[in-house]
Design an enzyme around this catalytic site. Sequence first.
Site, PDB file in Angstrom:
ATOM      1  N   CYS A   1       4.881  -5.079  -3.549  1.00  0.00           N
ATOM      2  CA  CYS A   1       3.635  -3.598  -3.837  1.00  0.00           C
ATOM      3  C   CYS A   1       4.035  -3.017  -3.279  1.00  0.00           C
ATOM      4  CB  CYS A   1       2.566  -4.446  -3.952  1.00  0.00           C
ATOM      5  SG  CYS A   1       1.885  -5.577  -5.150  1.00  0.00           S
TER       6      CYS A   1
ATOM      7  N   CYS B   1       1.848  -3.964  -0.130  1.00  0.00           N
ATOM      8  CA  CYS B   1       1.995  -5.524   0.903  1.00  0.00           C
ATOM      9  C   CYS B   1       1.721  -5.312   2.596  1.00  0.00           C
ATOM     10  CB  CYS B   1       3.184  -6.144   0.771  1.00  0.00           C
ATOM     11  SG  CYS B   1       3.346  -7.553   1.692  1.00  0.00           S
TER      12      CYS B   1
ATOM     13  N   ARG C   1       2.144  -8.265   3.441  1.00  0.00           N
ATOM     14  CA  ARG C   1       3.150  -8.763   4.759  1.00  0.00           C
ATOM     15  C   ARG C   1       4.637  -7.972   4.878  1.00  0.00           C
ATOM     16  NH1 ARG C   1       1.490 -14.152   2.942  1.00  0.00           N
ATOM     17  NH2 ARG C   1      -0.067 -15.105   4.629  1.00  0.00           N
TER      18      ARG C   1
ATOM     19  N   CYS D   1       9.748 -11.919  -3.560  1.00  0.00           N
ATOM     20  CA  CYS D   1       8.522 -11.658  -4.801  1.00  0.00           C
ATOM     21  C   CYS D   1       8.862 -11.250  -5.469  1.00  0.00           C
ATOM     22  CB  CYS D   1       8.186 -10.384  -3.852  1.00  0.00           C
ATOM     23  SG  CYS D   1       6.401 -10.804  -4.337  1.00  0.00           S
TER      24      CYS D   1
ATOM     25  N   ARG E   1      -4.998 -20.129  11.313  1.00  0.00           N
ATOM     26  CA  ARG E   1      -5.585 -19.299  11.182  1.00  0.00           C
ATOM     27  C   ARG E   1      -7.580 -19.610  11.721  1.00  0.00           C
ATOM     28  NH1 ARG E   1      -9.280 -16.961  13.725  1.00  0.00           N
ATOM     29  NH2 ARG E   1     -10.305 -14.720  14.256  1.00  0.00           N
ATOM     30  N   TYR E   2      -7.601 -19.937  10.676  1.00  0.00           N
ATOM     31  CA  TYR E   2      -9.031 -20.928   9.757  1.00  0.00           C
ATOM     32  C   TYR E   2      -9.104 -22.046  10.177  1.00  0.00           C
ATOM     33  CZ  TYR E   2      -9.020 -16.427   8.165  1.00  0.00           C
ATOM     34  OH  TYR E   2      -9.084 -14.841   7.911  1.00  0.00           O
TER      35      TYR E   2
ATOM     36  N   ASP F   1      -5.195  -4.045   3.749  1.00  0.00           N
ATOM     37  CA  ASP F   1      -4.970  -3.556   4.978  1.00  0.00           C
ATOM     38  C   ASP F   1      -4.112  -2.805   5.603  1.00  0.00           C
ATOM     39  OD1 ASP F   1      -6.074  -5.951   5.477  1.00  0.00           O
ATOM     40  OD2 ASP F   1      -4.467  -7.546   4.309  1.00  0.00           O
TER      41      ASP F   1
ATOM     42  N   LYS G   1     -10.592 -12.423   7.863  1.00  0.00           N
ATOM     43  CA  LYS G   1     -11.153 -11.810   7.377  1.00  0.00           C
ATOM     44  C   LYS G   1     -13.059 -11.771   7.686  1.00  0.00           C
ATOM     45  CE  LYS G   1      -8.974 -13.584   3.218  1.00  0.00           C
ATOM     46  NZ  LYS G   1      -7.876 -15.354   4.393  1.00  0.00           N
TER      47      LYS G   1
ATOM     48  N   ARG H   1      -7.878 -24.523   7.015  1.00  0.00           N
ATOM     49  CA  ARG H   1      -6.504 -24.506   6.221  1.00  0.00           C
ATOM     50  C   ARG H   1      -5.877 -23.652   7.407  1.00  0.00           C
ATOM     51  NH1 ARG H   1     -11.675 -21.313   6.560  1.00  0.00           N
ATOM     52  NH2 ARG H   1     -11.740 -19.675   5.341  1.00  0.00           N
TER      53      ARG H   1
ATOM     54  N   ASP I   1      -9.636  -7.675   6.055  1.00  0.00           N
ATOM     55  CA  ASP I   1      -9.320  -8.047   6.959  1.00  0.00           C
ATOM     56  C   ASP I   1      -9.655  -7.248   8.688  1.00  0.00           C
ATOM     57  OD1 ASP I   1      -7.587 -11.182   7.876  1.00  0.00           O
ATOM     58  OD2 ASP I   1      -7.274 -10.361   6.036  1.00  0.00           O
TER      59      ASP I   1
HETATM   60  C1  LIG Z   1      -7.295 -15.668   4.016  1.00  0.00           C
HETATM   61  C2  LIG Z   1      -6.500 -16.713   4.237  1.00  0.00           C
HETATM   62  C3  LIG Z   1      -6.719 -18.064   4.753  1.00  0.00           C
HETATM   63  C4  LIG Z   1      -7.666 -18.580   3.194  1.00  0.00           C
HETATM   64  O1  LIG Z   1      -9.050 -18.067   3.287  1.00  0.00           O
HETATM   65  P1  LIG Z   1     -10.168 -18.823   2.101  1.00  0.00           P
HETATM   66  O2  LIG Z   1     -11.438 -17.447   2.210  1.00  0.00           O
HETATM   67  O3  LIG Z   1      -9.948 -20.145   2.509  1.00  0.00           O
HETATM   68  O4  LIG Z   1      -9.171 -17.860   0.802  1.00  0.00           O
HETATM   69  C5  LIG Z   1      -5.790 -18.894   5.511  1.00  0.00           C
HETATM   70  N1  LIG Z   1      -5.739 -18.595   6.236  1.00  0.00           N
HETATM   71  C6  LIG Z   1      -5.167 -16.958   6.620  1.00  0.00           C
HETATM   72  C7  LIG Z   1      -4.546 -16.874   7.571  1.00  0.00           C
HETATM   73  C8  LIG Z   1      -5.816 -15.892   5.448  1.00  0.00           C
HETATM   74  O5  LIG Z   1      -5.467 -15.050   6.076  1.00  0.00           O
HETATM   75  S1  SF4 Z   2       1.653  -8.008  -2.124  1.00  0.00           S
HETATM   76 FE1  SF4 Z   2       3.264  -8.828  -1.140  1.00  0.00          FE
HETATM   77  S2  SF4 Z   2       3.490 -11.133  -1.146  1.00  0.00           S
HETATM   78 FE2  SF4 Z   2       1.816 -10.382  -2.763  1.00  0.00          FE
HETATM   79  S3  SF4 Z   2       2.534 -10.044  -4.802  1.00  0.00           S
HETATM   80 FE3  SF4 Z   2       2.670  -7.518  -3.740  1.00  0.00          FE
HETATM   81  S4  SF4 Z   2       4.672  -8.056  -2.780  1.00  0.00           S
HETATM   82 FE4  SF4 Z   2       4.096  -9.740  -3.009  1.00  0.00          FE
END
Ligand SMILES: *Cc1c(COP(=O)(O)O)cnc(C)c1O
Ligand code: SF4
Length: 305
Positions: free
Chosen positions: A70, A73, A75, A66, A53-54, A230, A274, A57, A267
């Site tokens: 949570c 979560c 995801r 996991c 996305r960025y 989120d 973000k 990174r 997000d």
């Molecule tokens: C949060 C995130 C990152 C890392 O972002 P930082 O601001 O560097 O911590 C990288 N890729 C994705 C898709 C993210 O959601």
């Molecule tokens: S937010 Fe999702 S991936 Fe992160 S610790 Fe909780 S359950 Fe695990």
Amino acid sequence: MKISNFNVYLTGLIHKKSFKKQFIFAKSELKDNGLKDPLNEEIFKKASGLIHRYNDRVVLTVTNKCFAYCRFCFRKNNWQEFDGFDLEATLSYLKANKQIREILISGGDPFTLADRGLEKIIATLRGLETIEIIRIGTRVLTSNPKRISIDTVKMIKRYTPIWIAAHINHPDEITKEFELASGLLIDNGIPIVSQTVLLKGINDDHRVLKELFCRLVKLRIKPYYLFGCDQAKGNEHFRVPIQKALDIMSKLRGKISGLCMPVYAFDLPNGGGKVVIESQNILERKKNVYRIKNFEGGEFEYRDV
Ligand SMILES: *Cc1c(COP(=O)(O)O)cnc(C)c1O
Ligand code: SF4
């Protein structure tokens, strides 16, 4: 029992109960209309498990398992629909995109893999000259700290620099075992930052967060992000309004050092990414003269260049 003692006892109980709510199903989860994939990660998927996305990174989700599960979560759709990760395809992608300097290994929790499996991933990524930083996003310190053995630490140390981003939301999650595991990592040159999700009824109180962040810094862990929850399906009852979050951040700013302060971010839906949000300190600007509010609410004039 003296009244004051009773209050301390009671506060302790409320704390314990509130931190457990992170993992307990609530009926209201069934009625809200949150999103299945709130970050729209699907559109940034470059290979199985790989999200870009960025610019510099990427995230590699290496498991759907996991230690915590949570309820909030972001995801959580992965819990059921994870299609694995492709290390070969990831490698090709990273070779073709040399601007990527950092890889965040995430999940689920990467430490649910055995050391051998985790090492294979880390060693492969370390083989690339362009990858400078490896970061592991994990819940292991709060939810399975004994997983971090001496051998695990030695393995990670061989591939330095590796940063740990530890998910923790409440001071009661800092146990003796948490302290031992984080201390072992840090003593071996593996730095740790924390990520906290702001959660209604659990940590949406500046006193709770103050205790959390100050205790983390005492353990040499840098508070990194305070995330807004989120808009994933079933998360509505955990969400805290932006204004309340900003008020909490301002209160914290006046009470704790900059070292103890994370940044507040969340997000945007539809893949907006973000955003860091801060309350406005610039009250007025006339040419190069600013009127600025300080942490106590006082107003000051600042002459810019
Ligand atoms: C949060 C995130 C990152 C890392 O972002 P930082 O601001 O560097 O911590 C990288 N890729 C994705 C898709 C993210 O959601
Ligand atoms: S937010 Fe999702 S991936 Fe992160 S610790 Fe909780 S359950 Fe695990």
